[in-house]
Design a protein around this motif. Structure first.
Motif, PDB file in Angstrom:
ATOM      1  N   LEU A  52       0.895  -1.258   0.005  1.00 55.59           N
ATOM      2  CA  LEU A  52      -0.068  -0.005  -0.094  1.00 55.59           C
ATOM      3  C   LEU A  52       0.890   1.298   0.100  1.00 55.59           C
ATOM      4  O   LEU A  52       0.440   2.262  -0.696  1.00 55.59           O
ATOM      5  N   GLU A  53       2.119   1.009   0.837  1.00 53.18           N
ATOM      6  CA  GLU A  53       2.756   2.674   0.716  1.00 53.18           C
ATOM      7  C   GLU A  53       3.249   3.128  -0.631  1.00 53.18           C
ATOM      8  O   GLU A  53       3.589   4.335  -0.675  1.00 53.18           O
ATOM      9  N   VAL A  54       3.527   2.210  -1.680  1.00 53.44           N
ATOM     10  CA  VAL A  54       3.893   2.774  -2.796  1.00 53.44           C
ATOM     11  C   VAL A  54       2.850   3.546  -3.615  1.00 53.44           C
ATOM     12  O   VAL A  54       3.172   4.008  -4.605  1.00 53.44           O
ATOM     13  N   ARG A  55       1.613   3.080  -3.308  1.00 60.20           N
ATOM     14  CA  ARG A  55       0.554   3.639  -4.039  1.00 60.20           C
ATOM     15  C   ARG A  55      -0.636   4.489  -3.136  1.00 60.20           C
ATOM     16  O   ARG A  55      -1.593   4.476  -3.442  1.00 60.20           O
ATOM     17  N   ILE A  56       0.027   5.105  -2.216  1.00 57.72           N
ATOM     18  CA  ILE A  56      -0.817   5.694  -1.360  1.00 57.72           C
ATOM     19  C   ILE A  56      -1.552   7.068  -1.819  1.00 57.72           C
ATOM     20  O   ILE A  56      -2.615   7.202  -1.612  1.00 57.72           O
ATOM     21  N   VAL A  57      -0.830   7.885  -2.778  1.00 58.15           N
ATOM     22  CA  VAL A  57      -1.390   9.175  -3.350  1.00 58.15           C
ATOM     23  C   VAL A  57      -2.435   8.820  -4.061  1.00 58.15           C
ATOM     24  O   VAL A  57      -3.551   9.214  -3.931  1.00 58.15           O
ATOM     25  N   PRO A  58      -2.398   7.945  -5.282  1.00 58.52           N
ATOM     26  CA  PRO A  58      -3.628   7.348  -5.784  1.00 58.52           C
ATOM     27  C   PRO A  58      -4.759   6.780  -5.133  1.00 58.52           C
ATOM     28  O   PRO A  58      -5.678   7.088  -5.385  1.00 58.52           O
ATOM     29  N   SER A  59      -4.288   6.050  -4.307  1.00 58.56           N
ATOM     30  CA  SER A  59      -5.427   5.246  -3.268  1.00 58.56           C
ATOM     31  C   SER A  59      -6.031   6.232  -2.724  1.00 58.56           C
ATOM     32  O   SER A  59      -7.389   6.332  -2.720  1.00 58.56           O
ATOM     33  N   TYR A  60      -5.600   7.434  -2.294  1.00 60.20           N
ATOM     34  CA  TYR A  60      -6.142   8.484  -1.483  1.00 60.20           C
ATOM     35  C   TYR A  60      -7.279   9.099  -2.585  1.00 60.20           C
ATOM     36  O   TYR A  60      -8.254   9.408  -2.165  1.00 60.20           O
ATOM     37  N   GLU A  61      -6.737   9.494  -3.715  1.00 59.94           N
ATOM     38  CA  GLU A  61      -7.687  10.054  -4.949  1.00 59.94           C
ATOM     39  C   GLU A  61      -8.721   9.119  -5.086  1.00 59.94           C
ATOM     40  O   GLU A  61      -9.964   9.640  -5.063  1.00 59.94           O
ATOM     41  N   VAL A  62      -8.781   7.958  -5.128  1.00 62.90           N
ATOM     42  CA  VAL A  62      -9.774   7.259  -5.316  1.00 62.90           C
ATOM     43  C   VAL A  62     -10.655   7.063  -4.241  1.00 62.90           C
ATOM     44  O   VAL A  62     -11.911   7.015  -4.462  1.00 62.90           O
ATOM     45  N   MET A  63     -10.163   7.077  -3.053  1.00 67.25           N
ATOM     46  CA  MET A  63     -11.213   7.128  -1.820  1.00 67.25           C
ATOM     47  C   MET A  63     -12.002   8.265  -1.842  1.00 67.25           C
ATOM     48  O   MET A  63     -13.172   8.621  -1.493  1.00 67.25           O
ATOM     49  N   THR A  64     -11.321   9.663  -2.308  1.00 64.08           N
ATOM     50  CA  THR A  64     -12.061  11.001  -2.335  1.00 64.08           C
ATOM     51  C   THR A  64     -13.135  10.978  -2.994  1.00 64.08           C
ATOM     52  O   THR A  64     -14.266  11.362  -2.983  1.00 64.08           O
ATOM     53  N   LYS A  65     -12.669  10.384  -4.519  1.00 64.09           N
ATOM     54  CA  LYS A  65     -13.498  10.091  -5.699  1.00 64.09           C
ATOM     55  C   LYS A  65     -14.987   9.231  -5.110  1.00 64.09           C
ATOM     56  O   LYS A  65     -16.201   9.484  -5.331  1.00 64.09           O
ATOM     57  N   LEU A  66     -14.746   8.381  -4.317  1.00 64.59           N
ATOM     58  CA  LEU A  66     -15.743   7.288  -3.635  1.00 64.59           C
ATOM     59  C   LEU A  66     -16.378   8.020  -2.364  1.00 64.59           C
ATOM     60  O   LEU A  66     -17.467   7.322  -1.990  1.00 64.59           O
ATOM     61  N   GLY A  67     -15.992   8.996  -2.062  1.00 65.19           N
ATOM     62  CA  GLY A  67     -16.498   9.630  -0.876  1.00 65.19           C
ATOM     63  C   GLY A  67     -16.190   8.722   0.295  1.00 65.19           C
ATOM     64  O   GLY A  67     -17.390   8.897   1.193  1.00 65.19           O
ATOM     65  N   LEU A  68     -15.245   8.066   0.389  1.00 66.96           N
ATOM     66  CA  LEU A  68     -14.958   7.099   1.550  1.00 66.96           C
ATOM     67  C   LEU A  68     -14.031   7.669   2.937  1.00 66.96           C
ATOM     68  O   LEU A  68     -13.775   7.002   3.639  1.00 66.96           O
ATOM     69  N   THR A  69     -13.565   8.812   2.454  1.00 70.44           N
ATOM     70  CA  THR A  69     -12.707   9.437   3.575  1.00 70.44           C
ATOM     71  C   THR A  69     -13.598   9.742   4.863  1.00 70.44           C
ATOM     72  O   THR A  69     -14.747  10.107   4.922  1.00 70.44           O
ATOM     73  N   ASN A  70     -12.816   9.493   6.069  1.00 69.25           N
ATOM     74  CA  ASN A  70     -13.741   9.472   7.377  1.00 69.25           C
ATOM     75  C   ASN A  70     -14.962   8.497   7.478  1.00 69.25           C
ATOM     76  O   ASN A  70     -15.826   8.967   7.995  1.00 69.25           O
ATOM     77  N   THR A  71     -14.997   7.510   7.135  1.00 73.28           N
ATOM     78  CA  THR A  71     -15.797   6.356   7.277  1.00 73.28           C
ATOM     79  C   THR A  71     -15.160   5.025   7.619  1.00 73.28           C
ATOM     80  O   THR A  71     -13.684   4.898   7.426  1.00 73.28           O
ATOM     81  N   TYR A  72     -15.723   4.226   8.523  1.00 70.66           N
ATOM     82  CA  TYR A  72     -15.201   2.911   8.659  1.00 70.66           C
ATOM     83  C   TYR A  72     -14.788   2.096   7.657  1.00 70.66           C
ATOM     84  O   TYR A  72     -13.681   1.405   7.487  1.00 70.66           O
ATOM     85  N   THR A  73     -15.739   2.101   6.602  1.00 71.80           N
ATOM     86  CA  THR A  73     -15.634   1.444   5.219  1.00 71.80           C
ATOM     87  C   THR A  73     -14.241   2.012   4.496  1.00 71.80           C
ATOM     88  O   THR A  73     -13.233   0.866   4.151  1.00 71.80           O
ATOM     89  N   GLY A  74     -13.747   3.220   4.585  1.00 72.14           N
ATOM     90  CA  GLY A  74     -12.690   3.646   4.053  1.00 72.14           C
ATOM     91  C   GLY A  74     -11.504   3.216   4.709  1.00 72.14           C
ATOM     92  O   GLY A  74     -10.300   3.150   4.333  1.00 72.14           O
ATOM     93  N   LEU A  75     -11.383   3.094   6.096  1.00 73.07           N
ATOM     94  CA  LEU A  75     -10.554   2.624   7.035  1.00 73.07           C
ATOM     95  C   LEU A  75     -10.065   1.020   6.611  1.00 73.07           C
ATOM     96  O   LEU A  75      -8.997   0.921   6.608  1.00 73.07           O
ATOM     97  N   ILE A  76     -11.071   0.404   6.606  1.00 76.58           N
ATOM     98  CA  ILE A  76     -11.012  -1.020   6.711  1.00 76.58           C
ATOM     99  C   ILE A  76     -10.832  -1.738   5.302  1.00 76.58           C
ATOM    100  O   ILE A  76      -9.937  -2.433   4.986  1.00 76.58           O
ATOM    101  N   VAL A  77     -11.502  -1.314   4.379  1.00 74.58           N
ATOM    102  CA  VAL A  77     -11.853  -2.037   3.093  1.00 74.58           C
ATOM    103  C   VAL A  77     -10.440  -2.198   2.154  1.00 74.58           C
ATOM    104  O   VAL A  77     -10.265  -3.012   1.757  1.00 74.58           O
TER     105      VAL A  77
END
Lengths: 280, 293
Positions: A122-147
């Motif tokens: 995960l560490e080498v793809r953190i920036v794009p992973s973060y972008e995907v999460m914001t697109k999906l609206g999953l930041t600050n959710t348990y789903t976004g934390l775990i899945v």
């Protein structure tokens, strides 16, 4: 012969001292009050402020918004640890079952696609992973934390290895008795895998509880802070304070390590089995 | 694969679907995005992106700062890998050798594994604290004025000590279980042939441990490269300017603090290639190990 054994014990005792002493000192120091620590440094002895310090750390509302407590962070850490471990087991058992027990189109392709995830942490793809999460609206959710943490193949390989070692006769017998794939899975394979499940649960719980980078990125809302993620925040609060709350920092460190350490100690045999047999 | 298998039209797809869905969304999609955006220069205010070819890569690899961080990462990785492997091996060999108390030593030595890297880093900060840190006072006995967080080399040494400390149990567990799988007959034969315990270790134990040690070498390297992020983040406390950091930390800094998406992605891809090569090595080797067993 005796002289050699003495040297062995000395080396081991030195090793134990190096590994254990820092944690003992951290715990003992956390029972002193901040002024005392500031004046006298770290301590090997009991300070007598155990209840106050731990009570403050667990219940005082802190942070910038003022609605996060240590207890809440422990709850979040538990949700992450247990949710991650349970999710990992369910997903990887199902996938491994499909790969080992069925012949189907694209089966090999799927296998290699899962296999590939081992290549990139995960560490080498953190920036794009973060972008995907914001697109999906999953930041600050348990789903976004775990899945997103579940997107790796470690568990799948572990169960694949184990299923391959299950005797073929079991499946033949089950089929003669008229058991279908679903029945075979739940009535025979799952009970057979109990030890494996326990072992992998311990490894994955410790892994999930100890996550730092991903929760740091995913949670800006303090209500979702895990204990391990909150540590950085605690250190930042110190900047500029005259007498830092060393005692509270140590108390939080002790609380953050307590559950995974207890689990590893209590289930030591399963833990070592899970660790050495999953090869990572 | 099993000789006897189920045949069902839809069931296997149903079983494998959840895992595949998560891998697609959270692994393949971001990975492809990383590779894609490494060829673009993103406008910092979010107004589109321009294709710049390989210039993100040449910028990264050509920059003096990047080269310095890469050099530190190599030194850090080598030291953490070999120190934790060496100390872990020493303790495992001794724990295997003693007759009494072996399992007590084992219990006491393994549980630090469960401490999270940033928690280890926090403890390190305290033990290397300017004011209360016992290790700073210890260093002062030898006339060494340690300034962790201010002095580049001192911070590097503290980071290495904390990272090694955290990784010793992992090496210990694997080497001990490797040692315990050496058959008693082999040990007895070796003991008859050779009285010197040290020579026995070099000629019998170490070759038999080689597969485990090689596996641990790779694991320790990935640990030092990636998992130490928490240690570093806590110990440099957002003041990365004059402190040592590793390449992963730079990816994080450029992507989230500096908002240089293209540059950060290019660095991600460079790291991906490094991990890729390491993992291929590992799998080739594990295959061989299984073969000889």
């Amino acid at each position: 012969m005796n002289r050699i054994r003495l040297v062995d014990h000395l080396v081991l005792l030195l090793g134990v001292f190096v590994m254990v002493a820092p944690v003992v000192v951290a715990f003992m120091t956390s029972t002193h009050d901040a002024v005392d620590i500031h004046r006298n440094g770290l301590s090997f002895t009991w300070g007598g402020h155990f209840t106050e310090t731990y009570n403050t750390v667990l219940t005082r509302k802190g942070g910038f918004t003022g609605d996060i407590t240590g207890a809440r962070m422990i709850l979040n850490s538990l949700i992450l640890g247990i949710g991650f471990a349970a999710g990992k087991i369910v997903l990887s058992m199902l996938a491994a079952y499909a790969i080992v027990y069925f012949r189907f189109r694209f089966g090999t392709l799927f296998f290699w696609m899962i296999f590939t995830t081992l290549l990139l942490p995960l560490e080498v793809r953190i920036v794009p992973s973060y972008e995907v999460m914001t697109k999906l609206g999953l930041t600050n959710t348990y789903t976004g934390l775990i899945v997103p943490l579940l997107a790796s193949a470690t568990g799948t390989f572990f169960f694949r290895q184990f299923f391959k070692s299950v005797p073929e006769e079991l499946l033949e017998a089950a089929r003669i008795d008229g058991a279908g794939p679903v029945k075979f899975f739940f009535d025979i394979l799952v009970p057979l895998s109990r030890t494996m499940i326990a072992a992998i649960f311990i490894i994955m719980f410790v892994y999930g509880w100890n996550q730092y980078l991903w929760p740091t990125l995913m949670t800006t809302d303090e209500r979702f802070f895990t204990l391990v993620r909150g540590i950085k925040q605690i250190l930042l609060v110190w900047v500029g304070s005259n007498i830092p709350d060393y005692n509270e920092a140590f108390a939080l460190a002790i609380l953050a390590m307590l559950p995974p350490v207890m689990i590893v100690l209590i289930f030591q045999r399963w833990f070592i089995k899970g660790l050495t047999e999953s090869d990572k | 694969m099993k000789r006897v298998q189920f045949s069902s039209v839809y069931l296997p797809y149903l079983f494998i679907a959840p895992q595949m869905a998560i891998i697609f969304v959270f692994f393949y999609w971001p990975s492809v995005q990383a590779i894609q955006s490494s060829f673009y220069l993103e406008d910092p205010f979010g107004f589109g992106a321009t294709f710049v070819g390989l210039s993100n890569y040449s910028d990264a690899l050509g920059s003096v700062q990047y080269q310095a961080i890469a050099r530190f990462t190599v030194v850090f990785t080598v030291l953490v890998t070999f120190l934790s492997l060496g100390i872990g091996m020493l303790l495992a060999v001794k724990a295997d050798a003693v007759l009494k108390g072996s399992s007590t030593y084992k219990t006491l030595l393994i549980w630090v594994y469960a401490i999270a890297p940033p928690v280890a880093g926090l403890m390190g900060m305290m033990f290397f604290d300017q004011h209360i840190g016992p290790l700073v006072k210890f260093a002062a006995l030898f006339g060494w004025d340690m300034k962790v967080g201010l002095n580049y080399n001192d911070t590097a040494i503290a980071m290495i000590i904390v990272s090694v400390w955290k990784q010793i149990p992992y090496n210990f567990i694997f080497i001990l279980s490797g040692l315990q799988s050496i058959p008693v007959s082999v040990r007895e034969a070796a003991a008859i042939d050779c009285r010197s315990g040290f020579r026995r270790f070099w000629t019998m134990t170490l070759p038999l441990l080689a597969p485990t040690a090689f596996f641990l070498l790779i694991i320790n390297m990935t640990y030092a490269l990636f998992d130490t992020f928490g240690v570093i983040d806590v110990m440099v406390k957002d003041k990365a300017a004059n402190n040592p950091i590793t390449l992963v930390y730079k990816v994080y800094m450029d992507g989230f603090r500096g908002n240089d998406l293209g540059g950060s992605s290019a660095q991600s891809v460079i790291l991906m290639i490094v991990v890729f090569v390491l993992t291929i090595f590992q799998f080739r080797f594990i295959e061989r190990r299984v073969h000889y067993n």
